[in-house]
Design a protein around this motif. Structure first.
Motif, short mmCIF file in Angstrom:
data_model
loop_
_atom_site.label_atom_id
_atom_site.label_comp_id
_atom_site.label_asym_id
_atom_site.label_seq_id
_atom_site.Cartn_x
_atom_site.Cartn_y
_atom_site.Cartn_z
N LYS A 4 -13.66 15.47 102.76
CA LYS A 4 -12.90 15.25 101.53
C LYS A 4 -13.85 14.89 100.39
O LYS A 4 -15.03 14.68 100.60
CB LYS A 4 -11.85 14.17 101.73
N ARG A 5 -13.30 14.83 99.20
CA ARG A 5 -14.09 14.51 98.03
C ARG A 5 -14.92 13.26 98.27
O ARG A 5 -14.44 12.29 98.86
CB ARG A 5 -13.17 14.31 96.82
N TYR A 6 -16.18 13.28 97.85
CA TYR A 6 -17.06 12.14 98.11
C TYR A 6 -16.60 10.89 97.35
O TYR A 6 -16.25 10.97 96.18
CB TYR A 6 -18.50 12.45 97.67
N LYS A 7 -16.60 9.78 98.04
CA LYS A 7 -16.32 8.49 97.38
C LYS A 7 -17.32 7.46 97.83
O LYS A 7 -17.63 7.35 99.01
CB LYS A 7 -14.91 8.01 97.73
N LYS A 8 -17.75 6.67 96.87
CA LYS A 8 -18.73 5.63 97.14
C LYS A 8 -18.26 4.67 98.23
O LYS A 8 -19.06 4.17 99.03
CB LYS A 8 -18.97 4.85 95.83
N GLU A 9 -16.95 4.42 98.27
CA GLU A 9 -16.41 3.42 99.20
C GLU A 9 -16.29 3.95 100.63
O GLU A 9 -16.13 3.17 101.57
CB GLU A 9 -15.02 2.95 98.75
N GLU A 10 -16.30 5.25 100.79
CA GLU A 10 -16.07 5.83 102.12
C GLU A 10 -17.35 5.82 102.94
O GLU A 10 -18.45 5.80 102.38
CB GLU A 10 -15.55 7.27 101.97
N ASP A 18 -25.41 5.17 93.17
CA ASP A 18 -25.20 5.18 94.62
C ASP A 18 -26.19 6.14 95.30
O ASP A 18 -26.20 7.33 95.01
CB ASP A 18 -23.74 5.65 94.83
N SER A 43 -21.19 10.64 103.77
CA SER A 43 -21.68 11.45 102.66
C SER A 43 -22.00 12.86 103.18
O SER A 43 -21.77 13.14 104.37
CB SER A 43 -22.91 10.83 101.99
N ASP A 89 -24.70 9.29 96.88
CA ASP A 89 -24.07 10.33 96.07
C ASP A 89 -24.66 11.68 96.51
O ASP A 89 -25.89 11.83 96.58
CB ASP A 89 -24.39 10.06 94.59
#
Lengths: 237, 237
Positions: A2-8, A128, A11, A131
């Motif tokens: 899924k779309r990258y998120k810093k909290e997940e 991050d 990567s 990222d």
């Protein structure tokens, strides 16, 4: 994927050569590899064979490419678990104070690995390191670097500053890089892309300047870092 | 203002500080400045005042931003006529053989200006120096550089090679950069991002290597160029 998120916790490696770097250097972190239906030939076979050998789930699908890399010429994506290595107390460090650009950070990691500085401290606020743009710009160097985030420089210093000389790179000094003798154990310290290091760093170590003409305001950050690493290591490499 | 094309006579400065660079350094080339309706305050006033003083058409419109910079945080665009300066025969040159990345070329121009190499030869096939991405990455350095395109290195050499020493940067040599003594008038030559320089350059001058660890395949091109420029000028700057 899924779309990258810093909290997940995951990567991604966007692109074939980057995904091979992941599989070759850190198969323990790799979770899944997805290939674009239009990818074929030797590289496609190599990816599939390697995943099978390593026991990493491999599939063919277009969807993750639309989510993660809609505009890029990318046919292979890997996902990997974020990791948090500790720095090596015995080694020389690079300290980045509030780097703000993902691509720049990746390029810096590549140069760090290239000049044998494998320990990178990052002082917040900062971009991050996971990222996907940073991962990509690092060209896989992220997997060979030890890094750690700190809330303040003082926090870094109390953890890793023992018997370590500090060299902050600043414009407000006249000590040129090529005349600087670096102490055996040191940290090379660089500020933010736009604002550089705060003036307090002048008192904190031995400030160093990379001289340039008056026709530009400053050097690009990855370039300043790389020139410093080159100069500090050129007799050893 | 319309979508950028290599064949058209105009290019664009995307962003406020870049547009000010254009107006301050090359007002003779500037054709028009457009401001985003959401831009206000001191910078907006300064842009309008400067254009008025210089006699450059100034307007407020959102449309050019949608065409030229749909995703970027950009509130001021300038258009300017492409120009073709000649190289200075007396000066040291940087020669780029088939650079392929627009951002890289801009970053290289910024370093060239920063280290006093204002003459850049580009051997085709090569990226377009007026690509707005190059202009942007150069942070305005494009306006301070003399550059020229050539179809082959031989064409460059016949025009500018008299009494000039060539230093091709290559991996297939063991002469390290920091031990190289550069002749008074020279050209520093760099290859393409992926493929480097063809082997024939080994015979063409005095090859130089920037040593790095085996943990990376190569240095990023703008970084290699900048390290070379730093080393070649550090006693002068």
């Amino acid at each position: 994927m899924k779309r990258y998120k810093k909290e997940e916790p995951l990567s991604y490696t966007l692109g074939a050569s980057l995904t091979f770097q992941l599989l070759e250097q850190r198969p323990d972190l790799a979770r899944e590899v997805v290939m674009h239906p239009r990818m074929e030939g030797e590289t496609a076979e190599k990816a599939q064979t390697l995943c099978k050998k390593l026991g990493i789930p491999f599939s063919v699908s277009e969807k993750p490419f639309n989510i993660l890399s809609p505009k890029e010429n990318c046919f292979l994506i890997g996902s990997f678990e974020k990791f948090s290595p500790a720095l090596d107390t015995e080694k020389n460090h690079v300290v980045l104070v509030s780097p703000s650009n993902a691509g720049n950070l990746g390029t810096i990691l590549r140069s760090c690995l290239g000049f044998g500085y494998q320990d990178v401290a990052i002082i917040r606020p900062a971009v991050d390191i996971f990222d996907p743009k940073t991962v990509r710009a690092s060209m896989g160097a992220l997997f060979g670097i030890r890094f750690a985030y700190f809330d303040t420089f003082a926090e870094y210093a109390s953890a890793y500053g023992q018997e370590r000389a500090y060299y902050p790179f600043m414009l407000q000094t006249d000590m040129p890089l090529h005349k600087t003798e670096f102490a055996a154990r040191h940290a090379l310290i660089f500020g933010n892309e736009s604002s550089g290091l705060p003036a307090e760093f002048l008192e904190l170590g031995k400030p160093v300047i990379i001289r340039h003409s008056q026709l530009i305001d400053s050097l690009n950050l990855p370039i300043a870092v790389s020139i410093a690493l080159y100069e500090a290591t050129k007799d050893r490499l």
